[in-house]
Structure formats: C-alpha cells, structure tokens
Design a protein around this motif. Structure first.
Motif, mmCIF file in Angstrom:
data_model
loop_
_atom_site.group_PDB
_atom_site.id
_atom_site.type_symbol
_atom_site.label_atom_id
_atom_site.label_comp_id
_atom_site.label_asym_id
_atom_site.label_seq_id
_atom_site.Cartn_x
_atom_site.Cartn_y
_atom_site.Cartn_z
ATOM 1 N N LYS A 63 -28.697 29.638 3.209
ATOM 2 C CA LYS A 63 -29.126 29.431 4.592
ATOM 3 C C LYS A 63 -29.367 27.956 4.915
ATOM 4 O O LYS A 63 -29.473 27.585 6.074
ATOM 5 N N ASN A 64 -29.440 27.129 3.904
ATOM 6 C CA ASN A 64 -29.661 25.697 4.094
ATOM 7 C C ASN A 64 -28.529 25.112 4.942
ATOM 8 O O ASN A 64 -27.355 25.290 4.626
ATOM 9 N N GLU A 65 -28.888 24.415 6.031
ATOM 10 C CA GLU A 65 -27.892 23.869 6.958
ATOM 11 C C GLU A 65 -26.951 22.874 6.285
ATOM 12 O O GLU A 65 -25.744 22.860 6.551
ATOM 13 N N SER A 66 -27.484 22.025 5.425
ATOM 14 C CA SER A 66 -26.633 21.054 4.730
ATOM 15 C C SER A 66 -25.635 21.767 3.828
ATOM 16 O O SER A 66 -24.468 21.366 3.743
ATOM 17 N N TYR A 67 -26.078 22.811 3.166
ATOM 18 C CA TYR A 67 -25.197 23.604 2.303
ATOM 19 C C TYR A 67 -24.044 24.178 3.122
ATOM 20 O O TYR A 67 -22.875 24.057 2.754
ATOM 21 N N LYS A 68 -24.381 24.791 4.262
ATOM 22 C CA LYS A 68 -23.350 25.391 5.112
ATOM 23 C C LYS A 68 -22.378 24.340 5.641
ATOM 24 O O LYS A 68 -21.158 24.540 5.618
ATOM 25 N N LYS A 69 -22.914 23.208 6.082
ATOM 26 C CA LYS A 69 -22.055 22.150 6.633
ATOM 27 C C LYS A 69 -21.165 21.540 5.557
ATOM 28 O O LYS A 69 -20.009 21.204 5.820
ATOM 29 N N GLU A 115 -33.756 19.959 -1.926
ATOM 30 C CA GLU A 115 -33.283 21.188 -1.288
ATOM 31 C C GLU A 115 -31.764 21.288 -1.245
ATOM 32 O O GLU A 115 -31.214 22.377 -1.064
ATOM 33 N N PHE A 116 -31.082 20.142 -1.397
ATOM 34 C CA PHE A 116 -29.630 20.111 -1.274
ATOM 35 C C PHE A 116 -29.059 19.008 -2.158
ATOM 36 O O PHE A 116 -29.665 17.948 -2.303
ATOM 37 N N LEU A 117 -27.902 19.275 -2.737
ATOM 38 C CA LEU A 117 -27.239 18.282 -3.568
ATOM 39 C C LEU A 117 -25.745 18.554 -3.575
ATOM 40 O O LEU A 117 -25.313 19.708 -3.641
ATOM 41 N N VAL A 118 -24.963 17.500 -3.500
ATOM 42 C CA VAL A 118 -23.519 17.615 -3.704
ATOM 43 C C VAL A 118 -23.142 16.603 -4.771
ATOM 44 O O VAL A 118 -23.622 15.468 -4.759
ATOM 45 N N GLY A 125 -15.294 15.757 -16.686
ATOM 46 C CA GLY A 125 -16.691 16.161 -16.567
ATOM 47 C C GLY A 125 -17.653 15.027 -16.297
ATOM 48 O O GLY A 125 -18.864 15.230 -16.277
ATOM 49 N N GLN A 126 -17.141 13.829 -16.055
ATOM 50 C CA GLN A 126 -18.015 12.686 -15.758
ATOM 51 C C GLN A 126 -18.510 12.789 -14.319
ATOM 52 O O GLN A 126 -17.727 13.006 -13.397
ATOM 53 N N LEU A 127 -19.806 12.634 -14.147
ATOM 54 C CA LEU A 127 -20.388 12.645 -12.805
ATOM 55 C C LEU A 127 -19.963 11.365 -12.087
ATOM 56 O O LEU A 127 -20.277 10.260 -12.520
ATOM 57 N N LEU A 128 -19.222 11.517 -10.995
ATOM 58 C CA LEU A 128 -18.742 10.372 -10.230
ATOM 59 C C LEU A 128 -19.715 9.972 -9.133
ATOM 60 O O LEU A 128 -19.902 8.795 -8.865
ATOM 61 N N VAL A 129 -20.304 10.963 -8.468
ATOM 62 C CA VAL A 129 -21.261 10.693 -7.398
ATOM 63 C C VAL A 129 -22.153 11.911 -7.200
ATOM 64 O O VAL A 129 -21.729 13.040 -7.402
ATOM 65 N N GLY A 130 -23.380 11.638 -6.829
ATOM 66 C CA GLY A 130 -24.327 12.689 -6.475
ATOM 67 C C GLY A 130 -25.054 12.259 -5.222
ATOM 68 O O GLY A 130 -25.422 11.089 -5.094
ATOM 69 N N SER A 131 -25.229 13.176 -4.283
ATOM 70 C CA SER A 131 -25.866 12.825 -3.018
ATOM 71 C C SER A 131 -26.695 13.988 -2.501
ATOM 72 O O SER A 131 -26.301 15.140 -2.646
ATOM 73 N N ASN A 132 -27.809 13.655 -1.879
ATOM 74 C CA ASN A 132 -28.632 14.664 -1.220
ATOM 75 C C ASN A 132 -28.277 14.764 0.258
ATOM 76 O O ASN A 132 -28.952 15.443 1.022
ATOM 77 N N SER A 133 -27.207 14.071 0.650
ATOM 78 C CA SER A 133 -26.687 14.117 2.017
ATOM 79 C C SER A 133 -25.283 14.703 1.984
ATOM 80 O O SER A 133 -24.587 14.616 0.968
ATOM 81 N N ILE A 134 -24.857 15.242 3.100
ATOM 82 C CA ILE A 134 -23.516 15.805 3.214
ATOM 83 C C ILE A 134 -22.491 14.685 3.053
ATOM 84 O O ILE A 134 -22.647 13.605 3.609
ATOM 85 N N LEU A 135 -21.456 14.939 2.270
ATOM 86 C CA LEU A 135 -20.352 13.993 2.109
ATOM 87 C C LEU A 135 -19.198 14.416 3.005
ATOM 88 O O LEU A 135 -18.845 15.598 3.040
ATOM 89 N N SER A 136 -18.613 13.468 3.705
ATOM 90 C CA SER A 136 -17.458 13.757 4.552
ATOM 91 C C SER A 136 -16.235 13.977 3.668
ATOM 92 O O SER A 136 -16.213 13.586 2.489
ATOM 93 N N ALA A 137 -15.196 14.563 4.242
ATOM 94 C CA ALA A 137 -13.944 14.760 3.506
ATOM 95 C C ALA A 137 -13.399 13.417 3.052
ATOM 96 O O ALA A 137 -12.945 13.278 1.909
#
Length: 147
Positions: A63-69, A115-118, A125-137
């Motif tokens: 239900k998290n808006e960032s997750y849905k977006k 509450e949100f992570l992308v 398997g190397q982590l390239l980027v992590g963000s708590n904000s929505i990432l654009s295409a």
C-alpha cells in the motif's frame, strides 16, 4: 558533532554492504536464488547465457505510495532489452508469487527501519545503488553497467 557524522556514514556503509557480503536470497515459484549468483543460476537452469541485473523494491507493504509508483516506473522499462529482473521485498502482506520476491525477514533487514527502498544490483550481485526515493526509468538505466 563530527563524530556523529562519521558514525552515520559508517552505519550507512555497513547497511549498504551487508546485502553484497551476505547475498540476498530471492525466490520465484519453488526456486531460490542468491543475487550474487543469480545470473549463473538462471543460465544453468535455462541452458542460455544470461547476465541479469536486478532491481529490488522493498517496503513495509504494497500500500506504500512509493512502492506502487516505483513499480509503475518499472513497468515502463523494457526488462528484456536491459536484462533486468525485478524483485519485490515486503515486510507485511503477500508478494507476487509469480515474480521474484524475498522473505519478509529479508525485506525487514534491507529496509533497516525505513518505509521504502529501491536497490539496483549488477549481474554479479554487487549493489550499484540504493535509494529511499523513487528512481526514474532514466536513472535506473543510467546506473546499469554498460554491456
């Protein structure tokens, strides 16, 4: 004050590196994979060489808006063209059992109180980027390793 800033940076580094060091276990149907070796595992399973990158979207629930977006953004990316797989990581509620997903405990660990992570992982398997904000295409595509 500077000491607190250094501690925050060290904690952030620890949380960012933990998934890389220990790997993240993901599931699809009855199969389980580790993000550190998913490309070779899928290649072996299908008999075709794959080098897949992974976009993992984590939230407390769907239900998290960032997750849905974020999922709306992902639907606009040609996953096959960029050799991407998408992983859903939810602490509460059902994940899409037809796609890739993590266990709830894994999602909770990855979120580390947020509450949100992308996150975007390379084919190794190397982590390239992590963000708590929505990432654009555009951002997602720019973070991917060049073939």
């Amino acid at each position: 004050m500077a000491q607190i800033s250094i501690m925050r940076k060290l904690l952030l580094l620890l949380f960012c590196c933990t998934p890389f060091v220990y790997g993240v276990e993901v599931f699809q149907g009855g199969a389980s994979y580790n993000l550190a070796s998913i490309s070779s595992e899928i290649s072996e399973q299908y008999g075709i060489k794959f080098k897949v990158n992974t976009v993992l979207v984590a939230s407390l629930d769907r239900k998290n808006e960032s997750y849905k977006k974020q999922w709306e953004v992902l639907e606009g990316i040609n996953a096959e063209q960029y050799q991407l797989i998408y992983v859903s990581a939810l602490v509460h509620g059902e994940t899409n059992k037809h796609g890739y997903y993590t266990k709830a405990k894994t999602a909770e660990t990855l979120l580390s109180g947020e509450e949100f992570l992308v996150q975007i992982y390379s084919s190794s398997g190397q982590l390239l980027v992590g963000s708590n904000s929505i990432l654009s295409a555009k951002n997602i595509i720019e973070y991917l390793p060049q073939p």
